[in-house]
Design an enzyme around this catalytic site. Structure first.
Site, PDB file in Angstrom:
ATOM      1  N   GLU A 122       8.996  38.536 -12.091  1.00  0.00           N
ATOM      2  CA  GLU A 122       8.779  39.235 -10.822  1.00  0.00           C
ATOM      3  C   GLU A 122       7.333  39.087 -10.350  1.00  0.00           C
ATOM      4  OE1 GLU A 122       9.991  43.172 -11.762  1.00  0.00           O
ATOM      5  OE2 GLU A 122      12.121  42.645 -11.932  1.00  0.00           O
ATOM      6  N   SER A 208       2.718  20.411 -21.923  1.00  0.00           N
ATOM      7  CA  SER A 208       3.747  20.213 -20.899  1.00  0.00           C
ATOM      8  C   SER A 208       4.616  18.967 -21.095  1.00  0.00           C
ATOM      9  CB  SER A 208       3.104  20.167 -19.517  1.00  0.00           C
ATOM     10  OG  SER A 208       2.563  21.422 -19.174  1.00  0.00           O
ATOM     11  N   HIS A 337      15.628  27.313 -14.804  1.00  0.00           N
ATOM     12  CA  HIS A 337      14.781  26.558 -15.737  1.00  0.00           C
ATOM     13  C   HIS A 337      13.357  27.098 -15.716  1.00  0.00           C
ATOM     14  CE1 HIS A 337      13.028  23.238 -17.963  1.00  0.00           C
ATOM     15  NE2 HIS A 337      12.132  23.113 -16.997  1.00  0.00           N
ATOM     16  N   SER A 338      12.852  27.349 -14.536  1.00  0.00           N
ATOM     17  CA  SER A 338      11.527  27.933 -14.357  1.00  0.00           C
ATOM     18  C   SER A 338      11.482  28.557 -12.972  1.00  0.00           C
ATOM     19  CB  SER A 338      10.430  26.862 -14.490  1.00  0.00           C
ATOM     20  OG  SER A 338      10.441  26.006 -13.358  1.00  0.00           O
TER      21      SER A 338
END
Length: 446
Positions: A122, A208, A337-338
């Protein structure tokens, strides 16, 4: 007379030579005939069905029928589980017999992770942090595996293993500091959110690029083996990362070097938007293990006890026998996923709701605890309220903290500042001074 005598001697020598040559030819002829007889005798007694391949590259038998190996020669590798979806123990012999305190800790860590995910997700939507990745639906794979490891075991994560760090004692303040890139961040604000790492907890910092941790874990496990320190290495990755070339390299190196390494694949159904039926054609990831000479197992990733049992046994044998293990934990990624992804574009709401409402690792463990009188509705309400309050307090502290000193951009690479780096540093500060209205340095540590 002398001439006649000479001719007579020459004739005698020639006759003797001819006799010798003829005898040699006869002898060789007899040899060849004898060899042919011996070969015939051998051919008559040799049974080709008893002949074994001597090729050094594989262990196999000869066949005389042309047949290609089918990709699915069995119905599929079975999925090991301990609890059914209602939290009932299926086979009492597989019950890990964990104490009430341990099971409660499992549940509280899983739900705390869930609460942290909701608040940070959020906060990204509100523009407070730049990026986030939730762990919804995969909490059982984190906690079950983390609990089965020794604290000294080295962990290589991908980017959806926050629960492993949480179980090891990584504080909420550090989770928040990393996502906010504030002055308390162990990475000094240099990484994007959710790229956690902690040397004290033996958790290698996440990077990453996909699957880079797999060959790195193989190398670390080989070093651990040489040190002979009774340690193991665990490497987490998704089924999508298993399609990378780094996965092949890591699998093969660990098997041939006989490393104490656990490959833990979270098969959550989707590699971002790519479903498993487009990711591979074989029987999942566990089926690849035997091809590399690795012992493999497929477990129900939504059953925290099944994950615990499989990881504990794999860890024990990896250390004792110096060999790698492959665990494929079948689960489902309930969240996007993100924060850069919208999963409604490639899967239905009904599909997601099934896993969220019908087969969730948190609800399954809660059923187990409720059946034993270890948890009640009042306990649930109280814990949910307390955990949210705890996360919100850490969240608020992180927001108030200053950002790291910009000078940290130039440290921790070279022991002494090199000329080219010093030139970049001077250029940065000239730029900041020239456009100081765009750089509120009062928000950064001095």
């Amino acid at each position: 007379m002398a001439a006649v005598s000479s001719m007579s001697k020459m004739y005698g020598l020639c006759f003797h030579a001819v006799r010798q040559t003829a005898g040699l030819k006869a002898y060789r002829l007899l040899q060849r005939r004898g060899f042919r007889v011996s070969v015939l005798q051998l051919q008559q007694t040799f049974d080709s069905s008893l002949e074994k391949p001597q090729f050094p590259g594989a262990s196999a038998e000869f066949v005389d029928q042309l047949e290609f190996i089918q990709p699915n020669v069995i119905s599929g590798i079975p999925v090991y589980r301990v609890m059914d979806r209602q939290g009932n123990i299926i086979n009492p012999s597989q019950d890990p017999q964990l104490s009430k305190e341990t099971v409660l800790n499992f549940y509280q860590k899983m739900t705390m992770l869930n609460t942290m995910d909701r608040i940070l997700y959020e906060s990204q939507r509100q523009g407070r942090i730049s990026f986030y990745m939730t762990n919804y639906g995969e909490e059982g794979t984190h906690i079950g595996s983390a609990a089965a490891l020794d604290p000294n075991d080295l962990v290589f994560g991908q980017y959806r293993e926050a629960g492993v760090l949480m179980y090891r004692g990584f504080p909420l303040d550090h989770f928040m500091a990393q996502c906010y890139a504030n002055a308390d961040d162990l990475g000094k604000g240099r990484q994007m959110p959710v790229h956690y790492g902690c040397k004290d907890l033996n958790f290698v910092t996440i990077s990453s690029p996909l699957a880079t941790q797999i060959p790195q874990a193989a190398g670390s496990a080989y070093a651990v083996k040489r040190e002979n320190t009774n340690r193991a290495v665990i490497c987490y990755f998704g089924e999508g990362a298993a399609s990378e070339g780094d996965a092949h390299a890591g699998f093969n190196f660990s098997a041939t070097l006989e490393c104490p390494l656990i490959f833990f694949c979270r098969n959550n159904g989707y590699a971002i938007s790519t479903p498993t039926n487009e990711q591979y054609r074989g029987d999942g990831i566990a089926a690849r293990g035997p091809g590399y000479g690795m012992l493999s197992i497929r477990v129900d990733g939504n059953d925290v006890f099944a994950v615990y049992n499989a990881t504990k046994e794999a860890r024990r044998r990896a250390v004792a026998e110096n060999q790698p293990f492959l665990i494929e934990a079948m689960t489902y990624r309930i969240g996007h996923h993100s924060t850069s992804d919208d999963s409604s574009a490639y899967r239905s709401v009904d599909e997601v709701n099934y896993w969220d409402k019908q087969d969730h690792p948190i609800s399954r463990l809660r059923h187990y605890m409720t059946a034993r009188g270890w948890w009640s509705e009042d306990d649930e309400r109280s814990w949910r309220k307390q955990s949210r309050k705890t996360v919100m307090e850490a969240f608020e502290r992180a927001e108030r903290r200053l950002k790291p000193n910009p000078e940290l951009l130039f440290t921790d690479v070279y022991q002494e500042m090199i000329p080219s780096l010093n030139k970049q540093r001077e250029s940065l500060w000239r730029h900041v001074q020239q456009y100081k209205e765009h750089y509120p340095l009062d928000l950064y540590e001095k």
